[in-house]
Motif scaffolding. Structure first.
Motif, mmCIF file in Angstrom:
data_model
loop_
_atom_site.group_PDB
_atom_site.id
_atom_site.type_symbol
_atom_site.label_atom_id
_atom_site.label_comp_id
_atom_site.label_asym_id
_atom_site.label_seq_id
_atom_site.Cartn_x
_atom_site.Cartn_y
_atom_site.Cartn_z
ATOM 1 N N ARG A 60 0.834 -1.207 0.000
ATOM 2 C CA ARG A 60 0.000 0.000 0.000
ATOM 3 C C ARG A 60 0.870 1.259 0.000
ATOM 4 O O ARG A 60 0.569 2.221 -0.705
ATOM 5 N N SER A 65 -2.909 -1.037 -5.373
ATOM 6 C CA SER A 65 -4.340 -0.795 -5.167
ATOM 7 C C SER A 65 -4.938 -1.816 -4.198
ATOM 8 O O SER A 65 -4.487 -2.962 -4.121
ATOM 9 N N GLU A 66 -5.951 -1.365 -3.497
ATOM 10 C CA GLU A 66 -6.671 -2.250 -2.589
ATOM 11 C C GLU A 66 -7.268 -3.419 -3.364
ATOM 12 O O GLU A 66 -7.234 -4.556 -2.903
ATOM 13 N N GLN A 67 -7.807 -3.142 -4.549
ATOM 14 C CA GLN A 67 -8.444 -4.186 -5.343
ATOM 15 C C GLN A 67 -7.469 -5.335 -5.631
ATOM 16 O O GLN A 67 -7.816 -6.498 -5.492
#
Length: 156
Positions: A60, A65-67
């Protein structure tokens, strides 16, 4: 749980050897983001909470990306990974899950299309290294949640 040995305090010589592997890999031609994704995926397989916390924070902090983090456990179906990343994930899983013996030829062929021979050797060392760290952290658990991104970035 009974208090366990603090491996970082009591096993400094052993950990220095482990840190040497990380220092070597940091100088390899493999992308840092790929190394962290591999560490995250192998830690998912091994159930190493400390390493999952560490590598998710590092990823992060470097803009992942979180996805892509959320979908990593289902990377085969997720359209957000490159062919190079997919080959690396398949390689990492085959080297980690050794119940079938050798890495299947199909996985090797996919990997050697995406990585030079030197890179594939380094990728293998990266998988071996995170498997080692997972096992250290499973044997001698550290408190989860205190890791700061980049905390162990450089070890000489």
């Amino acid at each position: 749980m009974e208090k366990r040995i603090n491996i970082f305090a009591k096993g400094q010589g052993a950990m220095k050897a482990m840190f040497g592997l990380g220092a070597y890999l940091a100088k390899s031609n493999l992308e840092e983001s790929l190394l962290n994704l591999i560490s995250f995926r192998v830690s998912q397989i091994n159930g190493c909470c400390y390493c999952l916390d560490m590598h998710s924070k590092d990823l992060r902090a470097r803009g992942e990306s979180e996805q892509r983090l959320y979908l990593l456990n289902a990377w085969r179906e997720a359209p957000v990974y490159s062919d190079r990343e997919r080959a690396a994930f398949a390689w990492a899983e085959a080297v980690t899950k050794i119940e079938g013996g050798q890495v299947p030829d199909e996985i090797y062929q996919d990997a050697i299309k995406q990585f030079s021979e030197e890179e594939l050797i380094d990728l293998t060392l990266a998988v071996i290294t995170i498997n080692g760290y997972n096992r250290v952290n499973i044997a001698f658990p550290n408190k989860v949640g205190n890791y700061q991104p980049g905390q162990f970035a450089v070890h000489n």
